[in-house]
Write a protein that holds these residues in place. Structure first.
Motif, PDB file in Angstrom:
ATOM      1  N   LEU A 267       0.814  -1.219   0.000  1.00 14.24           N
ATOM      2  CA  LEU A 267       0.000   0.000   0.000  1.00 14.24           C
ATOM      3  C   LEU A 267       0.846   1.267   0.000  1.00 14.24           C
ATOM      4  CD1 LEU A 267      -2.841  -1.083   2.448  1.00 14.24           C
ATOM      5  CD2 LEU A 267      -3.091  -0.560   0.017  1.00 14.24           C
ATOM      6  N   THR A 268       2.066   1.186   0.511  1.00  9.76           N
ATOM      7  CA  THR A 268       2.932   2.368   0.562  1.00  9.76           C
ATOM      8  C   THR A 268       3.856   2.463  -0.645  1.00  9.76           C
ATOM      9  OG1 THR A 268       4.537   1.095   1.830  1.00  9.76           O
ATOM     10  CG2 THR A 268       2.947   2.408   3.088  1.00  9.76           C
ATOM     11  N   ASN A 269       3.723   1.537  -1.589  1.00  8.37           N
ATOM     12  CA  ASN A 269       4.652   1.459  -2.714  1.00  8.37           C
ATOM     13  C   ASN A 269       3.872   1.206  -4.007  1.00  8.37           C
ATOM     14  OD1 ASN A 269       6.694   0.770  -4.531  1.00  8.37           O
ATOM     15  ND2 ASN A 269       7.918  -0.290  -2.986  1.00  8.37           N
ATOM     16  N   PRO A 270       3.385   2.282  -4.634  1.00  9.38           N
ATOM     17  CA  PRO A 270       2.497   2.121  -5.809  1.00  9.38           C
ATOM     18  C   PRO A 270       3.115   1.294  -6.940  1.00  9.38           C
ATOM     19  CG  PRO A 270       2.547   4.416  -5.059  1.00  9.38           C
ATOM     20  CD  PRO A 270       3.599   3.695  -4.283  1.00  9.38           C
ATOM     21  N   ALA A 271       4.421   1.443  -7.173  1.00 10.06           N
ATOM     22  CA  ALA A 271       5.053   0.672  -8.243  1.00 10.06           C
ATOM     23  C   ALA A 271       5.017  -0.817  -7.917  1.00 10.06           C
ATOM     24  CB  ALA A 271       6.497   1.135  -8.455  1.00 10.06           C
TER      25      ALA A 271
ATOM     26  N   ILE B 125      15.459   5.513  -5.287  1.00 16.95           N
ATOM     27  CA  ILE B 125      14.080   5.095  -5.567  1.00 16.95           C
ATOM     28  C   ILE B 125      13.379   4.698  -4.270  1.00 16.95           C
ATOM     29  CG2 ILE B 125      12.692   3.307  -6.696  1.00 16.95           C
ATOM     30  CD1 ILE B 125      14.720   3.381  -9.017  1.00 16.95           C
ATOM     31  N   LEU B 126      14.062   3.920  -3.424  1.00 17.86           N
ATOM     32  CA  LEU B 126      13.447   3.497  -2.163  1.00 17.86           C
ATOM     33  C   LEU B 126      13.321   4.661  -1.175  1.00 17.86           C
ATOM     34  CD1 LEU B 126      15.002  -0.059  -1.606  1.00 17.86           C
ATOM     35  CD2 LEU B 126      12.795   0.564  -2.619  1.00 17.86           C
ATOM     36  N   SER B 127      14.287   5.586  -1.216  1.00 15.37           N
ATOM     37  CA  SER B 127      14.205   6.743  -0.322  1.00 15.37           C
ATOM     38  C   SER B 127      12.961   7.573  -0.615  1.00 15.37           C
ATOM     39  CB  SER B 127      15.457   7.608  -0.461  1.00 15.37           C
ATOM     40  OG  SER B 127      16.581   6.926   0.042  1.00 15.37           O
TER      41      SER B 127
ATOM     42  N   THR C 153      10.889   5.476 -13.740  1.00 13.97           N
ATOM     43  CA  THR C 153       9.813   5.710 -14.699  1.00 13.97           C
ATOM     44  C   THR C 153       9.228   4.402 -15.231  1.00 13.97           C
ATOM     45  OG1 THR C 153      10.918   7.754 -15.336  1.00 13.97           O
ATOM     46  CG2 THR C 153       9.207   6.933 -16.826  1.00 13.97           C
ATOM     47  N   LEU C 154      10.101   3.400 -15.374  1.00 10.88           N
ATOM     48  CA  LEU C 154       9.630   2.093 -15.859  1.00 10.88           C
ATOM     49  C   LEU C 154       8.798   1.367 -14.802  1.00 10.88           C
ATOM     50  CD1 LEU C 154      12.827   0.700 -17.669  1.00 10.88           C
ATOM     51  CD2 LEU C 154      10.619   1.226 -18.743  1.00 10.88           C
ATOM     52  N   GLY C 155       8.833   1.859 -13.555  1.00 11.35           N
ATOM     53  CA  GLY C 155       8.094   1.192 -12.480  1.00 11.35           C
ATOM     54  C   GLY C 155       8.963   0.241 -11.683  1.00 11.35           C
ATOM     55  N   ILE C 156      10.276   0.348 -11.833  1.00 16.27           N
ATOM     56  CA  ILE C 156      11.196  -0.535 -11.114  1.00 16.27           C
ATOM     57  C   ILE C 156      11.317  -0.083  -9.664  1.00 16.27           C
ATOM     58  CG2 ILE C 156      13.648  -1.168 -10.931  1.00 16.27           C
ATOM     59  CD1 ILE C 156      13.688  -1.236 -14.038  1.00 16.27           C
ATOM     60  N   PHE C 157      11.220  -1.052  -8.749  1.00 13.41           N
ATOM     61  CA  PHE C 157      11.270  -0.760  -7.317  1.00 13.41           C
ATOM     62  C   PHE C 157      12.202  -1.723  -6.585  1.00 13.41           C
ATOM     63  CE2 PHE C 157       7.952  -3.701  -8.405  1.00 13.41           C
ATOM     64  CZ  PHE C 157       8.164  -4.721  -7.527  1.00 13.41           C
TER      65      PHE C 157
END
Lengths: 210, 210
Positions: free
Chosen positions: A55-59, B43-45, B165-169
């Protein structure tokens, strides 16, 4: 007999893939499965993650829905994206604990997940629980009274505390001889470990086709 | 030609399992791999997780080390638990970007991960980078000057932004025709998708034995 513990939270999305497969896989493999419902939210809340990993990470959330759809297709499991996320799972988990006492936790869990994931009848809703109890010829008034009684509430709390003590931090988690396997992706590995710990069936690979 | 993008962070533990396998798998499968180093921490920050998924969750961290050891054994990959976690990966990622420009990113990445994961020479340390550059007959002074120059810094920032942008997490992530596959557990699925998008080799399963 070869055995494993299957720890699961009713609101866990990836747990559907395991709930839909583990019973039949285990029967073919000759492995006895102990179904262990627990609540994941108290464990994650203590770690500062009350909302869980998605829920805290839309990607990650967007990826999760796509990945679930692909994995369900890969395994040949029916899949329809539910409208509601996350569902309220407390009552369902308590009924699951009643099922553990009475020996029908597996059937109840398979049915309640199936309605959620194929007919969009949310886990925890009247439309889900009512249908499952009717189809299983359970007496709703009696089951609900027990599920909301002190004994079952305490049992679910104790089971959740035991999960935490075992080092469980997510659902599904499989435990074989004290060894943890987290995630539906580890179901096959855990089942192989349970098999080979006592015997090797004639053709292990064939066991994992459902 | 069939192709995929391989997005990875040098500090990602599970990415070692993919780095150790993807080059050879792709060669056998006839798939061209674009190696894409990026920085996961920014990205995680931005998602409020500057420490990543493990440092704040001791149970998950303990599980991760055990699971990595099991998965490495499963795949036949050498494994020795590193003393340091997490490593400082900024300089290594910048050198990886130089390697992308010059065509040696794969070899550099395989070598730097191997030293970290088999000889406990931490990614980012002089003992790691110096050895890798020497063994690859790269000129350290020239490589380091480029790695710390404005062009490479900007290129790594842009690559990290493209990942977001690609949605990579997370790392590793494989991208095939716009479809994301996250985690070493999805490498086989991604490779199969890359293969079947253009041709089916004679016996797909054989390709995935390393």
């Amino acid at each position: 007999m070869a055995s494993m513990e299957f720890w699961f939270e009713y609101g866990s999305t990836y747990s559907y893939l395991s709930v839909a497969r583990i019973g039949r896989m285990a029967q073919r493999a000759g492995v006895e499965v102990a179904w262990r419902p627990f609540l994941l939210t108290p464990i994650l809340s203590a770690l500062g993650m009350p909302k869980g990993p998605f829920l805290t990470n839309p990607a990650k959330m967007a990826y999760m829905w796509r990945d679930l759809e692909r994995r369900a297709a890969w395994h040949g499991i029916p899949f329809r994206k539910p409208s509601h996320y996350p569902p309220d799972t407390l009552l369902t988990a308590r009924i699951g604990m009643v099922g553990c006492q009475d020996g029908w936790c597996r059937e109840f869990t398979e049915r309640t997940f199936a309605l959620h994931w194929t007919e969009d009848r949310p886990i925890g809703s009247d439309g889900n629980l009512g249908t499952v109890m009717r189809d299983m010829r359970l007496e709703p008034a009696e089951i609900l009274a027990r599920a909301q009684g002190d004994e079952i509430k305490a049992a679910l709390r104790a089971q959740t505390e035991r999960a935490r003590t075992l080092g469980i931090f997510g659902s599904p988690t499989f435990v074989v001889e004290g060894e943890l396997y987290w995630g539906d992706d580890r179901l096959k590995e855990a089942m192989e470990r349970a098999c080979t710990s006592e015997f090797v069936p004639p053709d292990v690979d064939l066991l994992f086709e459902i």
